[in-house]
Design an enzyme around this catalytic site. Structure first.
Site, PDB file in Angstrom:
ATOM      1  N   VAL A   1      -6.723   7.730  -1.824  1.00  0.00           N
ATOM      2  CA  VAL A   1      -6.795   6.276  -1.682  1.00  0.00           C
ATOM      3  C   VAL A   1      -7.633   5.999  -0.441  1.00  0.00           C
ATOM      4  O   VAL A   1      -7.274   6.410   0.657  1.00  0.00           O
ATOM      5  CB  VAL A   1      -5.394   5.643  -1.555  1.00  0.00           C
ATOM      6  CG1 VAL A   1      -5.514   4.139  -1.353  1.00  0.00           C
ATOM      7  CG2 VAL A   1      -4.558   5.955  -2.787  1.00  0.00           C
ATOM      8  N   SER A   2      -8.768   5.341  -0.619  1.00  0.00           N
ATOM      9  CA  SER A   2      -9.699   5.120   0.486  1.00  0.00           C
ATOM     10  C   SER A   2      -9.036   4.360   1.628  1.00  0.00           C
ATOM     11  O   SER A   2      -8.069   3.614   1.439  1.00  0.00           O
ATOM     12  CB  SER A   2     -10.910   4.326  -0.007  1.00  0.00           C
ATOM     13  OG  SER A   2     -11.643   5.045  -0.958  1.00  0.00           O
ATOM     14  N   ALA A   3      -9.572   4.552   2.825  1.00  0.00           N
ATOM     15  CA  ALA A   3      -9.116   3.792   3.980  1.00  0.00           C
ATOM     16  C   ALA A   3      -9.344   2.304   3.724  1.00  0.00           C
ATOM     17  O   ALA A   3     -10.307   1.911   3.069  1.00  0.00           O
ATOM     18  CB  ALA A   3      -9.870   4.241   5.227  1.00  0.00           C
TER      19      ALA A   3
ATOM     20  N   GLN B   1     -12.173  -0.237   1.630  1.00  0.00           N
ATOM     21  CA  GLN B   1     -11.801  -1.108   0.518  1.00  0.00           C
ATOM     22  C   GLN B   1     -12.105  -2.570   0.836  1.00  0.00           C
ATOM     23  O   GLN B   1     -12.568  -3.317  -0.034  1.00  0.00           O
ATOM     24  CB  GLN B   1     -10.316  -0.905   0.190  1.00  0.00           C
ATOM     25  CG  GLN B   1     -10.050   0.470  -0.429  1.00  0.00           C
ATOM     26  CD  GLN B   1      -8.578   0.804  -0.530  1.00  0.00           C
ATOM     27  OE1 GLN B   1      -7.812   0.562   0.398  1.00  0.00           O
ATOM     28  NE2 GLN B   1      -8.185   1.361  -1.659  1.00  0.00           N
TER      29      GLN B   1
ATOM     30  N   ARG C   1       0.823  -1.217   0.000  1.00  0.00           N
ATOM     31  CA  ARG C   1       0.000   0.000   0.000  1.00  0.00           C
ATOM     32  C   ARG C   1       0.858   1.268   0.000  1.00  0.00           C
ATOM     33  O   ARG C   1       0.512   2.267  -0.635  1.00  0.00           O
ATOM     34  CB  ARG C   1      -0.920  -0.026   1.221  1.00  0.00           C
ATOM     35  CG  ARG C   1      -1.872   1.173   1.352  1.00  0.00           C
ATOM     36  CD  ARG C   1      -2.820   0.938   2.531  1.00  0.00           C
ATOM     37  NE  ARG C   1      -3.569   2.124   2.925  1.00  0.00           N
ATOM     38  CZ  ARG C   1      -4.726   2.499   2.388  1.00  0.00           C
ATOM     39  NH1 ARG C   1      -5.268   1.779   1.426  1.00  0.00           N
ATOM     40  NH2 ARG C   1      -5.352   3.584   2.829  1.00  0.00           N
TER      41      ARG C   1
END
Length: 403
Positions: A74-76, A80, A40
């Protein structure tokens, strides 16, 4: 001098997965393995704190490009994980991701494996360029990265077994349905009546049906599919958010006067819990006067409205009167709270009782998750005899009923 060792990303990924399991957000080993594998941090801004990158509730801030534009957020990871679990992606599937950043596409690529195919699309050239570079650098160059308006899907790689939308959508465009397989699923954060719900739609002939939905907030879609909600200001710190289809005129001066009047508080005798479910029930059962009320922090700090209004809450508006839900501590209920209503205006009692009836109805007959059934009927579908709440969209009709 003491030197702090750099955290090992693999260790942080393992801790992230463990945390998601503890939150009961992971049930698929394929999704868990993907989260434990994809780096990530390689998709985050270079200066990012690794601990924050792998925190399950931290959204990664956008990267600022040289021309002043920004990458997508970028979503948590907890969001996701929820989306991927809802999508139920299987090895060998063809998946379209709408709204690109690279990381989520890499997760999907891990899940579908070498026999599957992933396409990710975004309208922003800078976002696409960076996503492609990050995917290539991390070994996921097999992902198709496309620059296009996602309103029209990506027909050249269709059909898709899954379409996963990572931006807030105002509608379900016809192109998405046309590019979905007959047994496909669309997971979309759909905007309606001033709220967003992540909905897992399964294709049933030419309609989409769902009883799996979750709370979630996303950056709104750009391009031809952008939303056009209206804000009706009551004061500088308080306003109503309404759908474009909403054609009722509000008596703003009367509502402003009502705001300064002494409120009437009514109590339902039912538990207060799962406010997201209650909000959705109110908005889809309250009639044309039910909209969303939002407040700035100043209005909360000054005691004008309850704290919950800061993030938006359903409000029943009738002329110069309005009512919204509140809560108070109560040992009678497992949640520790009793639901109630606060009403303002000359007919506060009457409007408050109407809202209270809705709160009681939900608390008595629908007090659980997943009580709503959601159906999307594309434009041209025969909806003769369709009863209950509906929202007329550009590409079809969204209908919600409750069990």
């Amino acid at each position: 001098m003491t030197v702090t060792p750099t955290p090992d990303p693999a260790v942080l990924r393992a801790a992230m997965v463990a945390s998601l399991r503890e939150q009961d957000l992971l049930h698929s080993e394929r999704v868990a393995d993907a989260l434990a594998t994809v780096p990530r941090h390689a998709f985050a801004p270079r200066e990012s704190d690794l601990a924050k990158v792998y925190d399950t509730h931290t959204t990664l801030e956008p990267v600022l490009f040289a021309d002043g534009s920004q990458s997508s957020v970028v979503s948590a990871t907890h969001i996701q994980a929820i989306q991927l679990e809802m999508a139920d992606v299987q090895p060998g599937m063809r998946v379209l991701e709408i709204g690109s950043g690279g990381y989520n596409a890499a997760l999907i690529a891990e899940v579908v494996g070498p026999t599957g195919a992933v396409t990710t699309v975004d309208i922003d050239a800078g976002v696409v360029e960076r996503a492609r570079a990050c995917l290539t650098a991390t070994g996921y160059d097999r992902v198709n990265v496309v620059l296009a308006d996602a309103q029209y899907g990506v027909p050249e790689y269709a059909p898709y077994d899954r379409i996963i939308v990572t931006v807030g959508a105002a509608d379900v465009p016809q192109a998405w349905l046309e590019q979905l397989t007959d047994t496909g699923r669309i997971v979309v954060p759909l905007r309606f009546s001033g709220i967003t719900r992540m909905i897992a739609f399964d294709r049933t002939g030419q309609t989409l049906t769902a009883d799996n939905y979750r709370l979630g907030g996303f950056v709104p879609m750009q391009g031809d599919g952008a939303s056009a909600e209206q804000l009706v200001p009551i004061t500088a710190d308080l306003g109503l958010y309404v759908d474009p289809q909403y054609d009722v005129d509000f008596d703003v001066p009367a509502l402003r006067a009502a705001l300064s009047s002494a409120p009437v508080d009514l109590w339902a005798g039912t538990p207060f819990d799962m406010p997201d479910e209650l909000a959705m029930f109110q908005l889809t059962n309250g009639g044309s006067g039910m909209v969303m009320l939002h407040a700035a922090q100043k209005a909360v700090d000054e005691g004008v409205v309850e704290p919950a209004v800061r993030h938006g809450i359903p409000v029943l508006v009738q002329g110069g009167n309005f009512a919204y839900r509140i809560k108070r501590e109560s040992e009678k209920f497992a949640s520790g709270y009793e639901a109630g209503v606060r009403a303002h205006g000359p007919q506060a009692q009457q409007v408050g009782e109407q809202m209270l009836a809705l709160v009681r109805d939900w608390g008595t007959d629908h007090f659980r998750r997943g009580a709503a059934r959601i159906v999307y009927y594309p434009a041209g579908t025969d909806v003769t005899g369709l009863a209950g709440w509906r929202s007329v969209k550009r590409h079809g009709i969204l209908a919600i009923s409750w069990s």
